[in-house]
Design a protein around this motif. Structure first.
Motif, PDB file in Angstrom:
ATOM      1  N   MET A  93      -9.660 134.561 -96.567  1.00  0.00           N
ATOM      2  CA  MET A  93     -10.508 135.468 -97.332  1.00  0.00           C
ATOM      3  C   MET A  93     -10.445 136.881 -96.762  1.00  0.00           C
ATOM      4  N   ILE A  94     -10.383 136.997 -95.439  1.00  0.00           N
ATOM      5  CA  ILE A  94     -10.278 138.324 -94.818  1.00  0.00           C
ATOM      6  C   ILE A  94      -8.995 139.006 -95.268  1.00  0.00           C
ATOM      7  N   MET A  95      -7.895 138.262 -95.263  1.00  0.00           N
ATOM      8  CA  MET A  95      -6.613 138.835 -95.668  1.00  0.00           C
ATOM      9  C   MET A  95      -6.613 139.190 -97.160  1.00  0.00           C
ATOM     10  N   SER A  96      -7.264 138.369 -97.973  1.00  0.00           N
ATOM     11  CA  SER A  96      -7.378 138.687 -99.398  1.00  0.00           C
ATOM     12  C   SER A  96      -8.147 139.985 -99.592  1.00  0.00           C
ATOM     13  N   ALA A  97      -9.198 140.157 -98.791  1.00  0.00           N
ATOM     14  CA  ALA A  97     -10.013 141.364 -98.877  1.00  0.00           C
ATOM     15  C   ALA A  97      -9.227 142.596 -98.439  1.00  0.00           C
ATOM     16  N   GLN A  98      -8.286 142.418 -97.503  1.00  0.00           N
ATOM     17  CA  GLN A  98      -7.448 143.531 -97.071  1.00  0.00           C
ATOM     18  C   GLN A  98      -6.497 143.981 -98.169  1.00  0.00           C
ATOM     19  N   GLU A  99      -6.058 143.019 -98.960  1.00  0.00           N
ATOM     20  CA  GLU A  99      -5.094 143.326-100.020  1.00  0.00           C
ATOM     21  C   GLU A  99      -5.760 143.806-101.307  1.00  0.00           C
ATOM     22  N   ASP A 100      -7.028 143.462-101.471  1.00  0.00           N
ATOM     23  CA  ASP A 100      -7.741 143.770-102.715  1.00  0.00           C
ATOM     24  C   ASP A 100      -9.065 144.473-102.393  1.00  0.00           C
ATOM     25  N   PRO A 101      -9.123 145.799-102.531  1.00  0.00           N
ATOM     26  CA  PRO A 101     -10.357 146.544-102.225  1.00  0.00           C
ATOM     27  C   PRO A 101     -11.571 146.052-103.002  1.00  0.00           C
ATOM     28  N   ALA A 102     -11.360 145.597-104.241  1.00  0.00           N
ATOM     29  CA  ALA A 102     -12.488 145.102-105.046  1.00  0.00           C
ATOM     30  C   ALA A 102     -13.058 143.827-104.441  1.00  0.00           C
ATOM     31  N   TYR A 103     -12.170 142.971-103.938  1.00  0.00           N
ATOM     32  CA  TYR A 103     -12.626 141.728-103.291  1.00  0.00           C
ATOM     33  C   TYR A 103     -13.361 142.053-101.994  1.00  0.00           C
ATOM     34  N   HIS A 104     -12.845 143.040-101.270  1.00  0.00           N
ATOM     35  CA  HIS A 104     -13.499 143.477-100.036  1.00  0.00           C
ATOM     36  C   HIS A 104     -14.905 143.998-100.331  1.00  0.00           C
ATOM     37  N   ALA A 105     -15.013 144.839-101.355  1.00  0.00           N
ATOM     38  CA  ALA A 105     -16.313 145.396-101.729  1.00  0.00           C
ATOM     39  C   ALA A 105     -17.277 144.297-102.167  1.00  0.00           C
ATOM     40  N   MET A 106     -16.741 143.304-102.892  1.00  0.00           N
ATOM     41  CA  MET A 106     -17.571 142.185-103.325  1.00  0.00           C
ATOM     42  C   MET A 106     -18.123 141.424-102.128  1.00  0.00           C
ATOM     43  N   MET A 107     -17.272 141.146-101.142  1.00  0.00           N
ATOM     44  CA  MET A 107     -17.723 140.402 -99.972  1.00  0.00           C
ATOM     45  C   MET A 107     -18.831 141.151 -99.232  1.00  0.00           C
ATOM     46  N   ARG A 108     -18.748 142.448 -99.226  1.00  0.00           N
ATOM     47  CA  ARG A 108     -19.757 143.249 -98.518  1.00  0.00           C
ATOM     48  C   ARG A 108     -21.114 143.248 -99.219  1.00  0.00           C
ATOM     49  N   THR A 109     -21.157 142.785-100.473  1.00  0.00           N
ATOM     50  CA  THR A 109     -22.451 142.704-101.157  1.00  0.00           C
ATOM     51  C   THR A 109     -23.238 141.468-100.742  1.00  0.00           C
ATOM     52  N   ALA A 110     -22.589 140.524-100.060  1.00  0.00           N
ATOM     53  CA  ALA A 110     -23.282 139.307 -99.619  1.00  0.00           C
ATOM     54  C   ALA A 110     -24.315 139.657 -98.558  1.00  0.00           C
ATOM     55  N   GLU A 111     -25.434 138.937 -98.579  1.00  0.00           N
ATOM     56  CA  GLU A 111     -26.480 139.175 -97.585  1.00  0.00           C
ATOM     57  C   GLU A 111     -26.088 138.648 -96.210  1.00  0.00           C
ATOM     58  N   MET A 112     -25.184 137.678 -96.178  1.00  0.00           N
ATOM     59  CA  MET A 112     -24.725 137.132 -94.896  1.00  0.00           C
ATOM     60  C   MET A 112     -23.315 136.579 -95.053  1.00  0.00           C
ATOM     61  N   ILE A 113     -22.460 136.890 -94.074  1.00  0.00           N
ATOM     62  CA  ILE A 113     -21.127 136.298 -93.995  1.00  0.00           C
ATOM     63  C   ILE A 113     -21.067 135.526 -92.686  1.00  0.00           C
ATOM     64  N   VAL A 114     -20.796 134.234 -92.765  1.00  0.00           N
ATOM     65  CA  VAL A 114     -20.752 133.416 -91.553  1.00  0.00           C
ATOM     66  C   VAL A 114     -19.306 133.037 -91.242  1.00  0.00           C
ATOM     67  N   PRO A 115     -18.978 132.871 -89.952  1.00  0.00           N
ATOM     68  CA  PRO A 115     -17.615 132.542 -89.544  1.00  0.00           C
ATOM     69  C   PRO A 115     -17.309 131.062 -89.727  1.00  0.00           C
ATOM     70  N   ASP A 116     -16.791 130.719 -90.903  1.00  0.00           N
ATOM     71  CA  ASP A 116     -16.470 129.327 -91.199  1.00  0.00           C
ATOM     72  C   ASP A 116     -15.133 128.922 -90.582  1.00  0.00           C
ATOM     73  N   GLY A 117     -14.174 129.819 -90.586  1.00  0.00           N
ATOM     74  CA  GLY A 117     -12.852 129.491 -90.073  1.00  0.00           C
ATOM     75  C   GLY A 117     -12.736 129.651 -88.569  1.00  0.00           C
ATOM     76  N   ALA A 118     -12.005 128.722 -87.932  1.00  0.00           N
ATOM     77  CA  ALA A 118     -11.781 128.817 -86.486  1.00  0.00           C
ATOM     78  C   ALA A 118     -11.063 130.112 -86.133  1.00  0.00           C
ATOM     79  N   GLY A 119     -10.217 130.603 -87.045  1.00  0.00           N
ATOM     80  CA  GLY A 119      -9.506 131.846 -86.799  1.00  0.00           C
ATOM     81  C   GLY A 119     -10.427 133.040 -86.698  1.00  0.00           C
ATOM     82  N   VAL A 120     -11.527 133.010 -87.431  1.00  0.00           N
ATOM     83  CA  VAL A 120     -12.509 134.095 -87.356  1.00  0.00           C
ATOM     84  C   VAL A 120     -13.197 134.076 -85.993  1.00  0.00           C
ATOM     85  N   VAL A 121     -13.554 132.885 -85.534  1.00  0.00           N
ATOM     86  CA  VAL A 121     -14.186 132.742 -84.217  1.00  0.00           C
ATOM     87  C   VAL A 121     -13.242 133.262 -83.135  1.00  0.00           C
ATOM     88  N   TRP A 122     -11.978 132.888 -83.241  1.00  0.00           N
ATOM     89  CA  TRP A 122     -10.984 133.365 -82.276  1.00  0.00           C
ATOM     90  C   TRP A 122     -10.858 134.882 -82.300  1.00  0.00           C
TER      91      TRP A 122
END
Length: 264
Positions: free
Chosen positions: A57-86
């Motif tokens: 999802m992070i990489m998708s947001a990097q490629e698509d500004p609209a997707y990035h902006a959409m994700m930023r409207t969420a009240e909370m983003i939690v680290p579901d992927g082990a790669g995010v934790v790393w």
């Protein structure tokens, strides 16, 4: 069920410590604190859209500004992927732990047992969602299933779906649709839905319904849950190819990862 119409406020989000990963604010809270924070939000009818994000999802947001902006409207983003934790640890801003959406769903259902909450399940095919609903009802009998609907509907049916959920007045809404549709749909309609807690759950209903198996604990501890899922669904291999690209990107751009602006 809470009936107050209190909406999200900037101060609510400010309570959550975050680390910015390519412009996306990931919660640093552990699972217990996340559950406590969301329990309060639900009790106060404070509309909260939670995104359980992974490197894809992070990489998708990097490629698509609209997707990035959409994700930023969420009240909370939690680290579901082990790669995010790393990644958070690698850049010196570690999160407490991985907060998996599958586990968060079950933890909140357990809280709902003590508070007589209700839940609406939306997504996947009708047989799977019906089976998932039945299994959750057996496990959490005091949580009322306010409604169940498959995720196979187009934009022309959005108003009908939103109206049905509003009428059901659930405390929680779990949504499982395609990766490209799930979060944008929630973001677009969350104000109209007026549900205190909304979270996309990806393939969780497939596991709850018994169609797929969750990775054994050993795979989870080794942060290889993604690999176990790939063994069950080989067709996901193209999506999984993004994971090494994400790792290399973070290593190459270590000093830029926590910058507030997205990096192309």
């Amino acid at each position: 069920m809470m009936t107050s119409m209190t909406k999200s406020r900037p101060s609510d989000a400010a309570k959550v410590p975050t680390v910015s990963i390519y412009g996306l604010p990931f919660s640093k809270l552990n699972m217990n604190d996340t559950v406590a924070y969301l329990t309060e939000a639900i009790d106060q009818h404070r509309i909260t859209h939670v995104i359980t994000a992974n490197p894809i999802m992070i990489m998708s947001a990097q490629e698509d500004p609209a997707y990035h902006a959409m994700m930023r409207t969420a009240e909370m983003i939690v680290p579901d992927g082990a790669g995010v934790v790393w990644a958070a640890g690698y850049v010196g801003e570690p999160v407490a732990e991985r907060v998996a959406g599958f586990d968060l769903l079950h933890r909140l259902m357990a809280v709902g047992e003590t508070r007589d909450w209700s839940v609406y399940l939306l997504g996947t095919d009708q047989q799977t969602i019906d089976t998932a609903a039945a299994n959750l009802q057996r496990k959490f009998p005091r949580v009322r299933i306010a409604g169940v609907r498959n995720g196979y509907f187009g934009p022309e049916q959005d108003a009908e779906v939103v109206a049905a959920i509003r009428e059901a007045k659930p405390d929680m809404l779990f949504v499982a649709r395609s990766a490209s549709t799930q979060e944008p749909w929630i973001s677009k309609y969350k104000a109209e839905l007026d549900v205190p807690f909304i979270m996309g759950v990806g393939g969780s209903f497939d596991i709850i319904a018994g169609k797929l198996k969750r990775a054994p604990v050993l795979f989870q501890k080794l942060r290889l849950e993604w690999f176990y899922r790939l063994l069950q669904e080989p067709s996901r291999y193209k999506r999984m190819l993004v994971l090494p690209k994400f790792v290399l990107k973070v290593i190459r751009e270590k000093e830029k990862v926590t910058k507030t602006r997205p990096i192309s």
